[in-house]
Structures are given as C-alpha cells and as structure tokens.
Write an enzyme that holds these catalytic residues in place. Structure first.
Site, PDB file in Angstrom:
ATOM      1  N   ASP A 113      40.008  41.251  47.542  1.00 43.46           N
ATOM      2  CA  ASP A 113      41.162  41.284  46.634  1.00 43.46           C
ATOM      3  C   ASP A 113      42.373  41.928  47.305  1.00 43.46           C
ATOM      4  OD1 ASP A 113      42.503  40.811  44.279  1.00 43.46           O
ATOM      5  OD2 ASP A 113      41.695  42.576  43.237  1.00 43.46           O
ATOM      6  N   GLY A 114      43.555  41.516  46.860  1.00 45.11           N
ATOM      7  CA  GLY A 114      44.790  42.158  47.319  1.00 45.11           C
ATOM      8  C   GLY A 114      45.668  41.312  48.224  1.00 45.11           C
ATOM      9  N   SER A 169      35.057  41.670  37.885  1.00 43.36           N
ATOM     10  CA  SER A 169      35.688  40.344  37.746  1.00 43.36           C
ATOM     11  C   SER A 169      34.677  39.196  37.840  1.00 43.36           C
ATOM     12  CB  SER A 169      36.819  40.164  38.767  1.00 43.36           C
ATOM     13  OG  SER A 169      37.809  41.157  38.598  1.00 43.36           O
ATOM     14  N   ASN A 172      40.224  31.960  38.365  1.00 45.48           N
ATOM     15  CA  ASN A 172      41.411  31.802  39.220  1.00 45.48           C
ATOM     16  C   ASN A 172      42.176  30.487  38.982  1.00 45.48           C
ATOM     17  OD1 ASN A 172      39.937  33.640  41.993  1.00 45.48           O
ATOM     18  ND2 ASN A 172      41.401  34.360  40.478  1.00 45.48           N
ATOM     19  N   TRP A 173      41.572  29.566  38.206  1.00 46.46           N
ATOM     20  CA  TRP A 173      42.299  28.338  37.834  1.00 46.46           C
ATOM     21  C   TRP A 173      43.494  28.657  36.961  1.00 46.46           C
ATOM     22  CZ3 TRP A 173      40.711  24.282  40.562  1.00 46.46           C
ATOM     23  CH2 TRP A 173      39.372  24.220  40.974  1.00 46.46           C
ATOM     24  N   HIS A 233      47.108  34.920  51.416  1.00 50.92           N
ATOM     25  CA  HIS A 233      45.796  34.253  51.456  1.00 50.92           C
ATOM     26  C   HIS A 233      45.459  33.804  52.883  1.00 50.92           C
ATOM     27  CE1 HIS A 233      45.478  34.600  47.225  1.00 50.92           C
ATOM     28  NE2 HIS A 233      46.377  33.696  46.918  1.00 50.92           N
TER      29      HIS A 233
END
Ligand code: IPE
Ligand code: IPE
Ligand code: MG
Length: 239
Positions: free
Chosen positions: A17-18, A193, A65-66, A34
C-alpha cells in the site's frame, strides 16, 4: 557466510500500500506510483531465498479496487499485463513459481491468458513461490469456496457430516499454500482490507509507515528480524 534464517517466516504476505501517496508527494499521477511499486516487487522476490522465505504472497488488486477511476483501473490492468510479459523470462530463470489468486471472471481475457501462461511456464520451479492476488477479496474467496462446496454436497461428492476444519481450505484459492506466518502492510494503515481473512487467523502482523515504492530489501530484512523476536503461542501457554 549464509545468513542465519532460523526462526524466520516461511510464508510472508504483503499488502503493498501507499503507491498513490508516494506519487502524490512527487506531484505525479497515481499510476507513476504504481509503476514504481511494481519495480520493487522484483527486488523483494529476489531477497526471499536469502532470507529463508519460501512463499511470498502479494496483494496487487482487491475486489474493492474497482471503485477507483476507470483510468486508474485500466492503467493497473495494463501494468499487470506488461509486468507479466516483461518479467516472465527472468522469473522462470530465477526459479520463481508464480501463481495467482482472486476471481478471474471479471478480468479481461488477455490478462487471464497471460496469467495462465505464466503459471504453466513456471510450474516446475521451486526456489520461491510467488502468489499474486488480483481481483482478490477474502470474503469473496470464502463465498466462492462455500458455493463450490455446496455444489459438491448437492452432487453427493461430499456429505455435510464430513465438512471439518480441513475441508474449506481445500476450496479456497490458496489451497496450495501454507498459512502466512507474517502479514506486512506498508503505508501506515493498520487494517486488513479484506486480505487472506481465513488464512491469517494466526499470522503475525507488521504495520509499517514506509510507502510501498520505498520498501527496499533492507526494510524487508528489518521486518523479518523483528518477526523473529515474537513469541507465537497459537492459543497455548508455554511451559
Ligand atoms: C496500493 O497503493 C496499490 C493498490 C491498491 C493497487 P494505493 O494505490 O492504495 O496507494 P495509496 O494508498 O492511495 O497511497
Ligand atoms: C489494499 O489497499 C489493496 C491492495 C494493496 C491491493 P487499498 O488502498 O485498496 O485499501 P484501503 O482502501 O486503504 O482499505
Ligand atoms: Mg491504498
């Protein structure tokens, strides 16, 4: 001299993450983060054998994440395709066995084909087992597993009386994996998550502030060292 890896985790799972915040801090688009994050994956996979880590599982895209913009989702899907195309040869040569977990139904055909091909290509490898979670959600995985189990019961392949502790894990996407010993989440968020809900029942958790694109093999080694100092009791009392 080889590093002493005794007492280290056999299976490490990472919530990477991040990336977005890393890019934002540089006034760049989220996809820039990304791409930087994807470059880190190779180094961490390569660090595993020296650290005694046999299984590495990474969370690349969740069932939630969609909800992101169409542009970010499309950019990520393209990144996954390109990553597989670019890395396949080295993954094969470096002894990495790659497998994917998550629901493939919603992924585009071209990506699914590349995923299938990479799994097949690396299926004889055994140096490191890399599992990539794409369109993965723990609840979705358990739901799909329960559905398949119900079909097997309906088809008389299984009796309800035979459903025990060991049954459901065989229906999970992770049927081929041991449970994670350590789950790392980068970027300072202390939540799961929807990652490996069933499998992490007795995992140790490490939440670190480092953003994923800054997660170097050195940071990885430090997290693994702190894991070794932990006392895992699995509900028992040490005598
Ligand atoms: C993790 O980074 C990668 C994915 C979820 C695909 P994020 O994109 O969530 O980055 P932040 O959390 O917004 O910084
Ligand atoms: C979790 O990160 C999913 C991945 C790392 C692929 P998110 O950034 O999507 O999680 P939330 O929204 O902060 O819970
Ligand atoms: Mg995030």
């Amino acid at each position: 001299m080889a590093k002493d890896t005794s007492g280290g985790p056999n299976h490490v799972a990472i919530i990477m993450d991040g990336n977005g915040r890393w890019a934002q801090m540089r006034n760049r688009p989220r996809l820039f983060g990304h791409h930087a994050g994807a470059r880190r994956v190779r180094e961490i996979v390569e660090a595993c054998p020296g650290e005694g880590v046999k299984y590495l599982t990474i969370f690349a895209f969740s069932t939630e994440n969609w909800k992101r913009t169409q542009a970010e989702v499309a950019g990520l899907m393209k990144l996954f395709r390109r990553y597989i195309q670019r890395e396949a040869r080295d993954l094969l040569a470096n002894g990495v066995r790659v497998r994917f977990i998550g629901d493939r139904v919603r992924l585009d055909d071209k990506l699914v084909r590349l995923m299938d091909e990479l799994e097949l290509l690396t299926s004889q490898n055994d140096r490191v087992h890399l599992t990539v979670a794409i369109n993965y959600g723990g609840r979705d995985e358990v739901t799909r597993a329960a559905r398949r189990l119900a079909y097997d019961v309906a088809a008389d392949k299984l009796s309800p009386a035979d459903v025990g502790d060991e049954t459901l894990p065989k229906y999970l996407d992770t049927y081929f994996l041991p449970d994670p010993d350590l789950v790392i989440r980068t970027s300072g968020e202390a939540r799961i998550s929807n990652f490996l809900l069933w499998q992490s029942a007795y995992a140790e958790y490490e939440f670190i502030d480092t953003l994923w694109p800054d997660f170097t093999p050195d940071v990885f080694a430090k997290v693994l060292t702190s894991f070794k100092a932990r006392d895992r009791r699995f509900g028992a009392v040490k005598v």
